[in-house]
Scaffold this motif. Structure first.
Motif, mmCIF file in Angstrom:
data_model
loop_
_atom_site.group_PDB
_atom_site.id
_atom_site.type_symbol
_atom_site.label_atom_id
_atom_site.label_comp_id
_atom_site.label_asym_id
_atom_site.label_seq_id
_atom_site.Cartn_x
_atom_site.Cartn_y
_atom_site.Cartn_z
ATOM 1 N N VAL A 41 -4.900 3.822 -4.536
ATOM 2 C CA VAL A 41 -4.749 4.494 -3.243
ATOM 3 C C VAL A 41 -3.769 5.662 -3.362
ATOM 4 C CG1 VAL A 41 -3.985 4.210 -0.850
ATOM 5 C CG2 VAL A 41 -5.355 2.424 -1.946
ATOM 6 N N MET A 42 -2.696 5.461 -4.093
ATOM 7 C CA MET A 42 -1.734 6.548 -4.291
ATOM 8 C C MET A 42 -2.387 7.726 -5.012
ATOM 9 S SD MET A 42 1.142 6.237 -2.883
ATOM 10 C CE MET A 42 1.817 7.662 -3.735
ATOM 11 N N GLU A 43 -3.237 7.435 -5.984
ATOM 12 C CA GLU A 43 -3.939 8.515 -6.692
ATOM 13 C C GLU A 43 -4.805 9.312 -5.709
ATOM 14 O OE1 GLU A 43 -7.456 9.033 -10.019
ATOM 15 O OE2 GLU A 43 -5.998 7.422 -10.302
ATOM 16 N N ALA A 44 -5.472 8.604 -4.816
ATOM 17 C CA ALA A 44 -6.295 9.280 -3.805
ATOM 18 C C ALA A 44 -5.431 10.165 -2.907
ATOM 19 C CB ALA A 44 -7.055 8.248 -2.978
ATOM 20 N N VAL A 45 -4.323 9.618 -2.425
ATOM 21 C CA VAL A 45 -3.430 10.366 -1.534
ATOM 22 C C VAL A 45 -2.908 11.619 -2.230
ATOM 23 C CG1 VAL A 45 -1.220 10.294 -0.322
ATOM 24 C CG2 VAL A 45 -2.755 8.328 -0.210
ATOM 25 N N GLU A 46 -2.449 11.454 -3.467
ATOM 26 C CA GLU A 46 -1.870 12.577 -4.207
ATOM 27 C C GLU A 46 -2.917 13.595 -4.633
ATOM 28 O OE1 GLU A 46 0.186 10.610 -7.345
ATOM 29 O OE2 GLU A 46 1.773 9.828 -6.027
ATOM 30 N N SER A 47 -4.195 13.240 -4.520
ATOM 31 C CA SER A 47 -5.284 14.163 -4.847
ATOM 32 C C SER A 47 -5.810 14.880 -3.615
ATOM 33 C CB SER A 47 -6.426 13.402 -5.535
ATOM 34 O OG SER A 47 -5.987 12.813 -6.742
ATOM 35 N N GLY A 48 -5.203 14.626 -2.453
ATOM 36 C CA GLY A 48 -5.604 15.303 -1.228
ATOM 37 C C GLY A 48 -6.691 14.606 -0.444
ATOM 38 N N ILE A 49 -7.018 13.368 -0.815
ATOM 39 C CA ILE A 49 -8.028 12.609 -0.085
ATOM 40 C C ILE A 49 -7.476 12.239 1.290
ATOM 41 C CG2 ILE A 49 -9.373 10.477 -0.045
ATOM 42 C CD1 ILE A 49 -10.328 12.499 -2.129
ATOM 43 N N GLU A 50 -8.312 12.365 2.320
ATOM 44 C CA GLU A 50 -7.885 12.093 3.693
ATOM 45 C C GLU A 50 -8.418 10.764 4.231
ATOM 46 O OE1 GLU A 50 -9.232 15.405 5.960
ATOM 47 O OE2 GLU A 50 -8.203 16.883 4.708
ATOM 48 N N GLN A 51 -9.538 10.315 3.710
ATOM 49 C CA GLN A 51 -10.168 9.098 4.231
ATOM 50 C C GLN A 51 -10.636 8.239 3.058
ATOM 51 O OE1 GLN A 51 -14.196 8.993 6.279
ATOM 52 N NE2 GLN A 51 -12.849 8.796 8.066
ATOM 53 N N LEU A 52 -10.271 6.974 3.110
ATOM 54 C CA LEU A 52 -10.569 6.049 2.018
ATOM 55 C C LEU A 52 -11.509 4.967 2.513
ATOM 56 C CD1 LEU A 52 -9.658 5.566 -0.938
ATOM 57 C CD2 LEU A 52 -7.890 4.073 -0.044
ATOM 58 N N ILE A 53 -12.566 4.708 1.746
ATOM 59 C CA ILE A 53 -13.511 3.655 2.103
ATOM 60 C C ILE A 53 -13.416 2.540 1.073
ATOM 61 C CG2 ILE A 53 -15.936 3.052 2.490
ATOM 62 C CD1 ILE A 53 -15.125 6.683 2.619
ATOM 63 N N PHE A 54 -12.926 1.392 1.502
ATOM 64 C CA PHE A 54 -12.952 0.200 0.655
ATOM 65 C C PHE A 54 -14.300 -0.487 0.839
ATOM 66 C CE2 PHE A 54 -8.139 -0.112 0.883
ATOM 67 C CZ PHE A 54 -7.956 0.080 -0.484
ATOM 68 N N VAL A 55 -14.995 -0.770 -0.262
ATOM 69 C CA VAL A 55 -16.215 -1.578 -0.217
ATOM 70 C C VAL A 55 -15.798 -2.997 -0.586
ATOM 71 C CG1 VAL A 55 -18.564 -1.897 -1.067
ATOM 72 C CG2 VAL A 55 -17.601 0.410 -0.863
ATOM 73 N N THR A 56 -15.826 -3.896 0.391
ATOM 74 C CA THR A 56 -15.253 -5.227 0.236
ATOM 75 C C THR A 56 -16.330 -6.310 0.287
ATOM 76 O OG1 THR A 56 -14.899 -5.648 2.590
ATOM 77 C CG2 THR A 56 -13.194 -4.390 1.435
ATOM 78 N N SER A 57 -15.876 -7.532 0.126
ATOM 79 C CA SER A 57 -16.730 -8.713 0.292
ATOM 80 C C SER A 57 -15.898 -9.783 0.974
ATOM 81 C CB SER A 57 -17.249 -9.201 -1.060
ATOM 82 O OG SER A 57 -16.170 -9.551 -1.913
ATOM 83 N N SER A 58 -16.463 -10.948 1.204
ATOM 84 C CA SER A 58 -15.712 -12.020 1.861
ATOM 85 C C SER A 58 -14.489 -12.390 1.025
ATOM 86 C CB SER A 58 -16.611 -13.250 2.050
ATOM 87 O OG SER A 58 -17.059 -13.734 0.806
ATOM 88 N N GLY A 59 -13.420 -12.730 1.698
ATOM 89 C CA GLY A 59 -12.193 -13.125 1.011
ATOM 90 C C GLY A 59 -11.298 -11.971 0.603
ATOM 91 N N LYS A 60 -11.617 -10.748 1.036
ATOM 92 C CA LYS A 60 -10.841 -9.580 0.626
ATOM 93 C C LYS A 60 -9.976 -9.025 1.757
ATOM 94 C CE LYS A 60 -12.720 -9.097 -3.567
ATOM 95 N NZ LYS A 60 -12.072 -8.782 -4.844
#
Length: 296
Positions: A41-60
């Motif tokens: 997530v920090m890599e995304a933030v420091e790369s200028g990403i504004e919106q993050l999509i986690f692809v999850t499953s049950s138990g996450k």
């Protein structure tokens, strides 16, 4: 062209870390005191990403909770004068906008990324695999974004050199260099885990991608591959047959924390790189060498 969105697939079962991952997502296992997914997530933030999509499953659910606010804990820390700790957890919760989508069946990395298509639309976006940590002066994702911008927003696959004898462990890229520094290639194909004698190069793909929105058309067309799963490699090869796809040798140290050896290596390495823990880790290593009679 700004790349605003990133996908981090976190739906896997983490079987290599059982029994710890029976209840705790692998991505939440800490390297010292920071969960491994935090680094992605920090890599995304420091790369200028504004919106993050986690692809999850049950138990996450704990992944989403980690990046949310915990008012009860914040109040406790404030009342007890633990201001440094309070700032740490508030910083985590305010880093970036996070959306989660559910992958109801684990049908491969390609399928996981395709689950984010309603949110991504036709935009070019980033993919960061949560159990591959890259540390360097500049975020790996930012480096790939810059290459994409130089090449009219085309897709860019992050690659690194691996020993020739280890090509069977990775997706290997074939292509032709387009720059004098031999860092960026116009990709011909990606071969999944070739034998060393059959590998066209030693350039492996360790989980960093910039993908155009056209990848979703390819993901919807490819058949199931190895293990009955939808392979991202197959979709990238289809995309490369229709459009320009580049590969770029990013600068940084990669840690494969998806297995025990890599996880232990990252833990020791990160402790040695941090001045607050360096001497402590060195002393522990020295004592263990003395205790177990390990010869250097």
């Amino acid at each position: 062209m700004n790349i605003r969105k990133a996908v981090i697939p976190v739906a896997g079962k983490g079987t290599r870390f059982l029994p710890a991952t029976k209840q705790t997502p692998k991505e939440m296992l800490p390297i010292i005191n920071i969960p491994m997914v935090h680094y992605s997530v920090m890599e995304a933030v420091e790369s200028g990403i504004e919106q993050l999509i986690f692809v999850t499953s049950s138990g996450k659910g704990s992944i989403e909770n980690y990046f949310d606010r915990n008012l009860e804990l914040e109040n406790f820390l404030e009342q007890n004068g633990k201001i440094k700790e309070l700032e740490l957890i508030q910083n985590v919760s305010s880093m970036i906008e996070i959306i989660t989508v559910r992958q109801k069946e684990q049908l491969g990395l390609g399928h996981a990324i395709n689950c984010a298509s309603p949110i991504i639309g036709n935009e070019t976006f980033s993919v960061i695999l949560g159990d591959d940590i890259v540390r360097g002066e500049r975020p790996a994702t930012k480096q790939l974004i810059e290459v994409s911008k130089k090449n009219n927003g085309k897709s860019v696959i992050g690659v690194m050199e691996v020993p020739n004898a280890e090509t069977y462990r990775y997706g290997i890229v074939d292509g032709e260099f387009i720059d004098d520094k031999r860092l960026t290639l116009l990709m011909k194909a990606m071969i999944e885990k070739p034998k060393p004698s059959e590998a066209p190069t030693n350039l492996a793909t360790p989980g960093r991608y910039i993908l155009s929105g056209n990848i979703f058309e390819c993901l919807n067309e490819i058949p199931r591959g190895v293990g009955g799963e939808y392979q991202l490699t197959d979709a990238i090869n289809m995309l490369a047959s229709r459009d320009e796809v580049y590969a770029h040798k990013f600068d940084g140290d990669r840690f494969d924390t998806g297995n025990i050896e890599g996880f232990l290596n990252a833990t020791v390495e990160f402790a040695l790189r941090d001045e607050s823990t360096k001497e402590l880790m060195l002393n522990i290593i020295r004592e263990k060498i003395k205790t177990y009679g390990i010869k250097r």
